[in-house]
Design a protein around this motif. Sequence first.
Motif, PDB file in Angstrom:
ATOM      1  N   LEU A   1       0.711  -1.103  -0.301  1.00  9.39           N
ATOM      2  CA  LEU A   1      -0.106   0.235  -0.389  1.00  9.39           C
ATOM      3  C   LEU A   1       1.029   1.386   0.449  1.00  9.39           C
ATOM      4  N   ILE A   2       1.939   1.117   0.792  1.00  7.07           N
ATOM      5  CA  ILE A   2       3.152   2.137   0.685  1.00  7.07           C
ATOM      6  C   ILE A   2       4.426   1.149   0.117  1.00  7.07           C
ATOM      7  N   ALA A   3       5.391   2.119  -1.548  1.00  6.98           N
ATOM      8  CA  ALA A   3       5.969   1.756  -2.078  1.00  6.98           C
ATOM      9  C   ALA A   3       6.890   2.052  -0.699  1.00  6.98           C
ATOM     10  N   PRO A   4       8.326   0.609  -0.490  1.00  7.73           N
ATOM     11  CA  PRO A   4       9.046   1.483   0.086  1.00  7.73           C
ATOM     12  C   PRO A   4      10.646   2.253  -0.663  1.00  7.73           C
ATOM     13  N   ALA A   5      11.000   2.936  -0.616  1.00 13.85           N
ATOM     14  CA  ALA A   5      11.760   4.054  -1.352  1.00 13.85           C
ATOM     15  C   ALA A   5      12.974   3.356  -1.618  1.00 13.85           C
ATOM     16  N   SER A   6      13.548   1.939  -0.416  1.00 15.61           N
ATOM     17  CA  SER A   6      14.658   1.241   0.119  1.00 15.61           C
ATOM     18  C   SER A   6      14.665  -0.117   0.477  1.00 15.61           C
ATOM     19  N   GLY A   7      15.513  -0.773   0.414  1.00 17.47           N
ATOM     20  CA  GLY A   7      14.893  -1.590   1.151  1.00 17.47           C
ATOM     21  C   GLY A   7      14.798  -2.625   0.897  1.00 17.47           C
ATOM     22  N   THR A   8      14.570  -4.378   1.428  1.00 18.70           N
ATOM     23  CA  THR A   8      14.231  -5.136   0.762  1.00 18.70           C
ATOM     24  C   THR A   8      12.550  -5.948   1.528  1.00 18.70           C
ATOM     25  N   VAL A   9      11.163  -6.683   0.410  1.00 20.61           N
ATOM     26  CA  VAL A   9      11.258  -7.655   1.633  1.00 20.61           C
ATOM     27  C   VAL A   9      10.271  -8.812   0.731  1.00 20.61           C
ATOM     28  N   LEU A  10      11.180  -9.607   1.809  1.00 18.34           N
ATOM     29  CA  LEU A  10      11.203 -11.162   0.516  1.00 18.34           C
ATOM     30  C   LEU A  10       9.839 -11.651   1.146  1.00 18.34           C
ATOM     31  N   PHE A  11       9.111 -12.458   0.762  1.00 19.67           N
ATOM     32  CA  PHE A  11       7.896 -13.201   0.920  1.00 19.67           C
ATOM     33  C   PHE A  11       7.759 -15.159   0.951  1.00 19.67           C
ATOM     34  N   LYS A  12       8.289 -15.917   1.466  1.00 13.33           N
ATOM     35  CA  LYS A  12       8.685 -17.432   1.131  1.00 13.33           C
ATOM     36  C   LYS A  12      10.087 -17.014   0.294  1.00 13.33           C
ATOM     37  N   GLY A  13      10.783 -16.452   0.574  1.00 12.87           N
ATOM     38  CA  GLY A  13      12.203 -16.365  -0.302  1.00 12.87           C
ATOM     39  C   GLY A  13      11.702 -15.313  -2.024  1.00 12.87           C
ATOM     40  N   GLN A  14      10.663 -14.868  -2.133  1.00 12.18           N
ATOM     41  CA  GLN A  14      10.617 -14.052  -3.446  1.00 12.18           C
ATOM     42  C   GLN A  14      10.675 -12.857  -2.945  1.00 12.18           C
ATOM     43  N   ASP A  15      11.474 -11.913  -3.601  1.00  7.76           N
ATOM     44  CA  ASP A  15      11.017 -10.480  -3.712  1.00  7.76           C
ATOM     45  C   ASP A  15       9.720  -9.513  -4.429  1.00  7.76           C
ATOM     46  N   ILE A  16       8.965  -9.252  -3.530  1.00  7.78           N
ATOM     47  CA  ILE A  16       8.079  -9.361  -3.684  1.00  7.78           C
ATOM     48  C   ILE A  16       7.079  -7.149  -3.113  1.00  7.78           C
ATOM     49  N   THR A  17       8.806  -6.841  -3.466  1.00  6.45           N
ATOM     50  CA  THR A  17       9.478  -5.378  -2.740  1.00  6.45           C
ATOM     51  C   THR A  17       7.768  -4.078  -3.808  1.00  6.45           C
ATOM     52  N   HIS A  18       8.478  -4.391  -4.438  1.00  6.12           N
ATOM     53  CA  HIS A  18       7.835  -3.609  -5.608  1.00  6.12           C
ATOM     54  C   HIS A  18       6.170  -3.917  -6.663  1.00  6.12           C
ATOM     55  N   LEU A  19       6.017  -4.989  -5.981  1.00  2.00           N
ATOM     56  CA  LEU A  19       4.644  -5.554  -6.528  1.00  2.00           C
ATOM     57  C   LEU A  19       3.833  -4.611  -6.388  1.00  2.00           C
ATOM     58  N   PRO A  20       2.331  -4.259  -7.376  1.00  2.00           N
ATOM     59  CA  PRO A  20       1.226  -3.673  -6.695  1.00  2.00           C
ATOM     60  C   PRO A  20       0.460  -4.460  -6.093  1.00  2.00           C
ATOM     61  N   ALA A  21      -0.556  -3.837  -4.554  1.00  2.00           N
ATOM     62  CA  ALA A  21      -1.102  -4.605  -3.286  1.00  2.00           C
ATOM     63  C   ALA A  21      -1.862  -5.830  -3.645  1.00  2.00           C
ATOM     64  N   TYR A  22      -1.855  -5.525  -5.164  1.00  2.00           N
ATOM     65  CA  TYR A  22      -3.436  -6.620  -5.637  1.00  2.00           C
ATOM     66  C   TYR A  22      -2.227  -7.429  -6.008  1.00  2.00           C
ATOM     67  N   ARG A  23      -1.227  -7.975  -5.681  1.00  2.00           N
ATOM     68  CA  ARG A  23      -0.642  -8.780  -6.993  1.00  2.00           C
ATOM     69  C   ARG A  23      -0.146  -9.806  -5.176  1.00  2.00           C
TER      70      ARG A  23
END
Length: 234
Positions: free
Chosen positions: A51-73
């Motif tokens: 819902l907010i796009a991080p300016a930097s850093g990484t969000v991994l979900f089950k080892g996959q990078d979801i940092t810049h995916l849209p919220a619905y994805r």
Amino acid sequence: MMLKVQEIHSYYGKSHVIQGVSIEVGQGELVTLLGRNGAGKSTTLKSIAGLIAPASGTVLFKGQDITHLPAYRIAGRGVCLVPEHRGIFRLLTVEENLNLGRKKGSPWSLQDIYKIFPRLYERRRNGGAQLSGGEQQMLAIGRALMNHPQLLMLDEPVEGLAPIIVEEIVAQLKLLKAQGISILLVEQNLEVCTQLAERHYIIEGGKIVYSNDNASFMHDTYAKDQYLGVGAVQ
């Protein structure tokens, strides 16, 4: 590891709200994110959910990078956020609200939700605006379950609820955790947090300033006084 957040920074306009937050949630683990009002708890959840796009850093979900995916994805992958104000559609019935959350192939059915929350079955024909605060919270959690979450993020789920309703929601969260759903919980009620969580993080000024297991946290009077204040401990 179900969720691994690495050094994320998030902004509201020019305001640097999240300043290098790193947290982890394991499979079937319940972890709390604690802190005073305005510390950055909700913004952290929104940054994970897209819902907010991080300016930097990484969000991994089950080892996959979801940092810049849209919220619905991100939601489609199994990350579900139940926001602080619940997001109930007030003009729709309980059953219509639940069906809106249904994901194709989800193992959760209406009958499953009604079994967990019998009050929702009793109110299934009632509009969202006719529900009590506790019933709306049950509905918000039930709707999230219909989307087949693998990570459930809850923002202040028992805020303002009567003690008997708090006990009911705590019991159901224990059940969900036992079924293997990972939970990231933002909550001010420390008694609820220590009943449920394996580990705790405390955020202050947009930074993680404390992390520990539940047993250590329960005996750490200094940390609770220093970072959460007396009002949060009571």
